[in-house]
Design an enzyme around this catalytic site. Sequence first.
Site, short mmCIF file in Angstrom:
data_model
loop_
_atom_site.label_atom_id
_atom_site.label_comp_id
_atom_site.label_asym_id
_atom_site.label_seq_id
_atom_site.Cartn_x
_atom_site.Cartn_y
_atom_site.Cartn_z
N GLU A 195 0.84 -1.21 0.00
CA GLU A 195 0.00 0.00 0.00
C GLU A 195 0.87 1.25 0.00
O GLU A 195 0.54 2.25 -0.63
CB GLU A 195 -0.94 0.01 1.21
CG GLU A 195 -1.90 -1.18 1.29
CD GLU A 195 -3.01 -1.17 0.23
OE1 GLU A 195 -3.19 -0.16 -0.46
OE2 GLU A 195 -3.68 -2.22 0.10
N ARG A 251 -11.58 9.11 -5.10
CA ARG A 251 -11.14 8.10 -4.13
C ARG A 251 -10.86 6.74 -4.79
O ARG A 251 -10.11 5.93 -4.27
CB ARG A 251 -12.19 7.98 -3.01
CG ARG A 251 -11.71 7.16 -1.82
CD ARG A 251 -12.60 7.34 -0.60
NE ARG A 251 -12.17 6.41 0.45
CZ ARG A 251 -12.52 6.49 1.73
NH1 ARG A 251 -13.30 7.46 2.14
NH2 ARG A 251 -12.10 5.62 2.60
P1 NAD Z 1 -5.78 -7.79 10.96
O1 NAD Z 1 -6.52 -6.80 11.72
O2 NAD Z 1 -6.32 -9.18 10.90
O3 NAD Z 1 -4.30 -7.83 11.52
C1 NAD Z 1 -3.38 -8.77 10.98
C2 NAD Z 1 -2.82 -9.68 12.08
O4 NAD Z 1 -1.89 -8.93 12.84
C3 NAD Z 1 -3.88 -10.16 13.09
O5 NAD Z 1 -3.56 -11.47 13.46
C4 NAD Z 1 -3.70 -9.23 14.27
O6 NAD Z 1 -4.08 -9.81 15.47
C5 NAD Z 1 -2.21 -8.98 14.23
N1 NAD Z 1 -1.74 -7.74 14.79
C6 NAD Z 1 -2.16 -6.48 14.52
N2 NAD Z 1 -1.38 -5.59 15.13
C7 NAD Z 1 -0.45 -6.30 15.83
C8 NAD Z 1 0.65 -5.94 16.65
N3 NAD Z 1 1.01 -4.67 16.84
N4 NAD Z 1 1.35 -6.94 17.21
C9 NAD Z 1 1.05 -8.24 16.99
N5 NAD Z 1 0.06 -8.63 16.19
C10 NAD Z 1 -0.69 -7.67 15.63
O7 NAD Z 1 -5.56 -7.36 9.43
P2 NAD Z 1 -5.01 -6.01 8.78
O8 NAD Z 1 -4.11 -6.45 7.70
O9 NAD Z 1 -4.53 -5.05 9.78
O10 NAD Z 1 -6.33 -5.40 8.13
C11 NAD Z 1 -7.07 -6.14 7.18
C12 NAD Z 1 -8.52 -5.73 7.27
O11 NAD Z 1 -8.61 -4.33 6.99
C13 NAD Z 1 -9.42 -6.42 6.29
O12 NAD Z 1 -10.59 -6.83 6.94
C14 NAD Z 1 -9.73 -5.36 5.26
O13 NAD Z 1 -11.01 -5.53 4.67
C15 NAD Z 1 -9.68 -4.12 6.09
N6 NAD Z 1 -9.39 -2.89 5.34
C16 NAD Z 1 -10.19 -1.82 5.59
C17 NAD Z 1 -9.94 -0.62 4.94
C18 NAD Z 1 -10.79 0.58 5.24
O14 NAD Z 1 -10.64 1.59 4.55
N7 NAD Z 1 -11.64 0.51 6.22
C19 NAD Z 1 -8.87 -0.52 4.05
C20 NAD Z 1 -8.06 -1.63 3.83
C21 NAD Z 1 -8.33 -2.83 4.49
#
Ligand code: NAD
Length: 375
Positions: A195, A251
């Site tokens: 990203e 966007r």
């Molecule tokens: P996630 O929230 O599942 O986090 C990824 C993994 O990392 C998880 O196992 C989590 O427990 C772990 N984790 C997070 N922070 C940590 C830390 N500091 N230390 C240890 N472990 C940690 O996934 P993600 O990649 O953060 O986000 C993906 C999600 O975001 C998807 O559901 C996607 O649809 C959504 N998303 C939303 C938007 C939006 O604009 N709202 C944009 C992009 C993605």
Amino acid sequence: MPRNISDEAGPRRVEVSLPGRGYDILIGRSLLTSSYPRISGLLRSEKVFIVCDENVQEPHAATLINHWKSEGLETELLVMPAGERTKDVRHLSEIWDKLTAGRYGRDAALVALGGGVIGDLAGFAAATYLRGIDLIQVPTSLLAMVDSSVGGKTGINHAAGKNLIGAFWQPKVVLIDVDVLSTLPGEEYISALAEVIKYGVIYDSAFFDWTEAHVDSLRRGEESAITQAVARSCEIKADVVSKDERESGVREILNFGHTVGHAIENVSGYGELKHGEAIAIGMVAESHLATTARPGWTEEQHDRLVKVIASAGLPVWLPRPIAAGELLNAAKSDKKARRGAIRYVLPHRFGKVETSPIEDGEVLRSLLEIGASER
Ligand code: NAD
């Protein structure tokens, strides 16, 4: 992962300007132990409700709660299972249940402490409880820092597809403490660099140059490089969102790499590739498409982009051959396809993309370039 570099100047501030709903994103070190004076003026009640997942409960939720408690703030914590499956109506309902049981009123604030899953889920709970309460985003994954915590998209998944149910709900503030990345698994960190690379391509050629020059520092997780990358990514996302909060126009440039990326995720099954890895391969395919469809985007520019993606530790090739036709069909059934014609976000030059429909034949040829098979 971040290295020790002192942050005496305090956090960096990025403003998201939206009429009546503007907010700050604060980016720095040790914010989990120093944020209270920066948010206290925003709080309308003496108790906050925090949602996190099991992977950030220790040490991060505990650290934040200790700090806020020492400042006299009351907190309640709800810990959710980690993973995409938590982004569903059952867990949403669990948050609503706790909020009603705790008699939280309209002046309550909900804190989403976690990655994108918790940000989207708890954000949607804040958007819907009592028709909307204050939300504070405290992203803990790199993906949440550079993307999902900014811009106000919240929601949950439905059996029929990802993110189908949701709302636009802007936070009151986003607190980004880059120190929390020290516990983030390496593959989650690398995946989110896709990203970061994307922002330079779609919006800011100088940032692409900077990313190219610092890709090794980023891959190694050096704190100063991470802070710079997070801050510039947030600025770009904030700028795009300020121009088009509800994705009715500009966007959609944020979707560069995502049309093919989502199709890859769909066909390969969620889990085989990290989201960012699929987006990285998607960017390679869409960049290749641009070399044939956009007069300004040359093979040299394509090669530069592919090299940065690979140097970041991201894949530029499908892990196994998938039929190009299958990927194309998946892209066509994506919710962003309008009247069957897929609009691709294609680079014109670094820092500038344009969106247009593309003939299936051209798309199929570009899919072969990322290792898709003819049948
Ligand atoms: P996630 O929230 O599942 O986090 C990824 C993994 O990392 C998880 O196992 C989590 O427990 C772990 N984790 C997070 N922070 C940590 C830390 N500091 N230390 C240890 N472990 C940690 O996934 P993600 O990649 O953060 O986000 C993906 C999600 O975001 C998807 O559901 C996607 O649809 C959504 N998303 C939303 C938007 C939006 O604009 N709202 C944009 C992009 C993605």
